[in-house]
Design a protein around this motif. Structure first.
Motif, PDB file in Angstrom:
ATOM      1  N   ASP A 396       4.176  -4.457  -0.192  1.00 21.91           N
ATOM      2  CA  ASP A 396       2.519  -4.215  -0.367  1.00 21.91           C
ATOM      3  C   ASP A 396       2.640  -2.382  -0.332  1.00 21.91           C
ATOM      4  O   ASP A 396       1.710  -2.438  -0.449  1.00 21.91           O
ATOM      5  CB  ASP A 396       1.584  -5.530  -0.282  1.00 21.91           C
ATOM      6  CG  ASP A 396       2.037  -7.095  -1.073  1.00 21.91           C
ATOM      7  OD1 ASP A 396       2.786  -7.137  -1.379  1.00 21.91           O
ATOM      8  OD2 ASP A 396       1.005  -7.374   0.028  1.00 21.91           O
ATOM      9  N   GLY A 397       3.781  -2.464   0.513  1.00 26.75           N
ATOM     10  CA  GLY A 397       3.200  -0.911   0.809  1.00 26.75           C
ATOM     11  C   GLY A 397       2.192  -0.795   1.839  1.00 26.75           C
ATOM     12  O   GLY A 397       1.336   0.132   1.902  1.00 26.75           O
ATOM     13  N   THR A 398       1.663  -1.639   2.614  1.00 23.79           N
ATOM     14  CA  THR A 398       0.707  -2.106   3.606  1.00 23.79           C
ATOM     15  C   THR A 398       0.824  -0.847   5.028  1.00 23.79           C
ATOM     16  O   THR A 398       1.676  -1.475   5.632  1.00 23.79           O
ATOM     17  CB  THR A 398       0.740  -2.915   4.298  1.00 23.79           C
ATOM     18  OG1 THR A 398      -0.033  -4.091   2.862  1.00 23.79           O
ATOM     19  CG2 THR A 398      -0.817  -3.359   4.832  1.00 23.79           C
ATOM     20  N   ARG A 399       0.003   0.119   5.335  1.00 22.47           N
ATOM     21  CA  ARG A 399       0.699   0.695   6.352  1.00 22.47           C
ATOM     22  C   ARG A 399       0.509  -0.032   7.332  1.00 22.47           C
ATOM     23  O   ARG A 399      -0.548  -1.308   7.483  1.00 22.47           O
ATOM     24  CB  ARG A 399      -0.727   2.299   6.224  1.00 22.47           C
ATOM     25  CG  ARG A 399      -0.116   2.535   7.640  1.00 22.47           C
ATOM     26  CD  ARG A 399      -0.999   4.411   7.760  1.00 22.47           C
ATOM     27  NE  ARG A 399      -2.792   4.026   8.191  1.00 22.47           N
ATOM     28  CZ  ARG A 399      -2.744   3.489   9.610  1.00 22.47           C
ATOM     29  NH1 ARG A 399      -1.321   3.572  10.784  1.00 22.47           N
ATOM     30  NH2 ARG A 399      -3.990   3.350  10.236  1.00 22.47           N
ATOM     31  N   LEU A 400       1.406  -0.117   8.936  1.00 20.01           N
ATOM     32  CA  LEU A 400       0.854  -0.263  10.198  1.00 20.01           C
ATOM     33  C   LEU A 400       1.451   0.674  10.694  1.00 20.01           C
ATOM     34  O   LEU A 400       1.569   1.073  11.203  1.00 20.01           O
ATOM     35  CB  LEU A 400       2.563  -1.707  10.236  1.00 20.01           C
ATOM     36  CG  LEU A 400       1.934  -2.467   8.780  1.00 20.01           C
ATOM     37  CD1 LEU A 400       4.030  -3.154   9.680  1.00 20.01           C
ATOM     38  CD2 LEU A 400       1.581  -4.160   8.485  1.00 20.01           C
ATOM     39  N   PRO A 401       0.149   0.637  12.020  1.00 21.04           N
ATOM     40  CA  PRO A 401       0.017   1.377  12.806  1.00 21.04           C
ATOM     41  C   PRO A 401       0.517   0.788  13.957  1.00 21.04           C
ATOM     42  O   PRO A 401       1.830   1.734  14.638  1.00 21.04           O
ATOM     43  CB  PRO A 401      -1.693   1.363  13.675  1.00 21.04           C
ATOM     44  CG  PRO A 401      -2.491   0.554  12.107  1.00 21.04           C
ATOM     45  CD  PRO A 401      -1.187  -0.585  11.774  1.00 21.04           C
ATOM     46  N   LEU A 402       1.335  -0.245  14.311  1.00 19.36           N
ATOM     47  CA  LEU A 402       2.438   0.074  15.365  1.00 19.36           C
ATOM     48  C   LEU A 402       3.436  -1.393  14.680  1.00 19.36           C
ATOM     49  O   LEU A 402       3.139  -1.927  13.643  1.00 19.36           O
ATOM     50  CB  LEU A 402       1.262  -1.169  16.047  1.00 19.36           C
ATOM     51  CG  LEU A 402       2.450  -1.734  17.497  1.00 19.36           C
ATOM     52  CD1 LEU A 402       2.970   0.224  17.929  1.00 19.36           C
ATOM     53  CD2 LEU A 402       1.428  -2.256  18.543  1.00 19.36           C
TER      54      LEU A 402
END
Length: 469
Positions: A396-402
């Motif tokens: 889904d192209g979700t940003r992951l901080p870590l």
């Protein structure tokens, strides 16, 4: 990996829900000190008795697994903090049955740990003050005091954990320095050298496998960081800092401490099984320091008790929010404290008081034996959830901080190692019944959770599947 906008997470800190009262320094110090408790100070001796010096293998394997699991958990927490932590993620990734099973199993496990910490702290204090109250009285005092602290608000809990975790970390560091000094001949007692490592694996591979479940209990507690993140200011940034500050230090503390114990004393010395840290200080010719640090061990155990009571209450709160527990325990007062969840979570600890009065030290042994296999279930659920949710996030192209290292290869490798440990445990006569009984409990809870979700949701999706894609 983030939950949809309609999802109710504690990170949003609704007016009548949990409050974001924890600061970054609280979470970071809690992450360092949360796993330093009965598992290290008491469980390490029992692990040595089970495997001899080969227990170092068990600690190294379990430590590396925990480091990887915490990184996976950190990836999910930084993207979507929730007091249900791994139960919440299991529900999103694997369905409501998994979320129900993992949440309730972990809640029971932590309630047992609370009881174990209270009994262990009471037993050690009773040994330091032989003319004082009996063990069950001290256990009752500890349960009353720390239940009251958890009812007072999350900010007070955070301050208590910060300072007591700092004491624990400093103590373990001091023990390592004194222990190394003893081994190098810098203390009044003669150094034992390497003579205590001659019989490395007296019980063979079966001893190492038996020790693994005890060792798993020792590392338990570090996952509370994921639960506390939901009540922390700026969790996206803070969780990453806490995870990075924790993982290698915990491995150093555990493997380093156990190595010093094994070098300092024969593994079969009764004192190692009963009070390994104090026994080393006595052997080093520092009995006064051993007595003083015995009091520090009590503080460390009470700190872990406090953190585990907090974690279990928040898990119960989250289960109620997701429709998986009675609604009453999902309500918080104006201070952001889920009062009924705290009281329910302290119940087993209070029941351990009369049990200790009746059966004595056997209570602690039973509690330590039950918990190890349930922690492995939590780790397995965390790994499976991270693999599934990471794949969805990338799709889904979700940003992951870590992010987890070397995904998906390392995630799958850790899963295979952990499943291998389970297989070895099933083949081991000493722990087979414990592992199989835990598996049965998980399957029963999973079935109950799935059935409950189908009955409570018109479309059959279930409350626990909120946020699934």
């Amino acid at each position: 990996m983030a939950a949809p906008s309609g999802e109710n997470t504690a990170a949003a800190a609704p007016e009548e829900g949990l409050h974001a009262g924890l600061r970054a320094r609280h979470l970071i110090m809690m992450s360092l000190g949360s796993a330093i408790g009965a598992g290290l100070f008491v469980g390490s001796g029992k692990g040595i008795a089970a495997a001899g010096p080969a227990v170092l293998i068990a600690y190294a394997v379990a430590g590396l697994v925990v480091i990887a699991v915490m990184r996976m958990l950190g990836e999910m927490v930084a993207a979507d903090p929730n007091p249900g932590a791994f139960s919440y993620y299991a529900g999103r990734a694997l369905g409501p049955g998994a979320g129900f099973a993992v949440g309730w199993l972990w809640w029971v496990q932590l309630c047992l740990v609370v009881a174990a910490e209270a009994v262990a702290a009471a037993a050690i204090l009773n040994g330091l003050l032989p003319g004082g109250p009996p063990v069950w009285v001290w256990a009752l005092v500890f349960m009353v005091a720390l239940t009251g602290l958890n009812l007072a608000g999350v900010r007070g809990f955070g301050e208590f954990e910060f300072w007591f975790s700092l004491i624990k970390v400093v103590f373990v560091g001091l023990f390592l320095v004194v222990g190394v000094g003893f081994l190098l001949g810098w203390t009044s007692a003669p150094s034992p050298g390497l003579g205590n490592l001659t019989d490395f694996a007296p019980h063979g591979i079966s001893g190492v496998v038996a020790a693994l479940l005890v060792v798993a209990f020792a590392f338990g507690g570090i996952e509370i960081v994921a639960v506390a993140a939901a009540e922390t200011q700026d969790p996206e940034r803070t969780v990453g800092r806490a995870i990075r500050a924790t993982v290698w230090r915990i491995l150093l503390f555990y493997v380093g401490s156990v190595a010093v114990i094994l070098l300092a004393l024969p593994w079969h010395d009764p004192a190692v099984a009963e009070k390994p840290f104090v026994a080393v200080l006595d052997a080093a010719g520092l009995p006064a320091v051993g007595t003083t640090l015995g009091a520090v061990i009590v503080i460390a155990l009470l700190s872990s008790l406090n953190a585990n009571l907090y974690g279990s209450s928040r898990m119960l709160y989250s289960l109620a929010e997701r429709g998986m527990a009675p609604a009453a325990v999902g309500r918080a007062n104006s201070a952001g404290v889920p009062v009924l969840a705290v009281l329910a979570s302290s119940a087993i600890g209070f029941l351990a008081v009369p049990a200790t009065y009746i059966w004595g030290s056997e209570v602690l042994d039973r509690l330590l034996a039950v918990v190890g296999s349930t922690l492995i279930v939590t780790w397995l659920a965390t790994i499976a959830s991270q693999i599934v949710l990471r794949r969805r996030a990338e799709r889904d192209g979700t940003r992951l901080p870590l992010k987890m290292w070397a995904y998906p290869y390392l995630s799958w490798a850790v899963l295979v190692v952990l499943l291998g440990i389970v297989v070895l445990a099933v083949l081991n006569d000493d722990v087979r019944d414990q592992v199989l009984s835990t598996a049965v409990v998980v399957l029963v809870l999973w079935g109950i959770g799935t059935l409950h979700a189908r009955r409570s949701s018109p479309d059959g999706a279930g409350v626990g599947s909120i946020g699934r894609r």
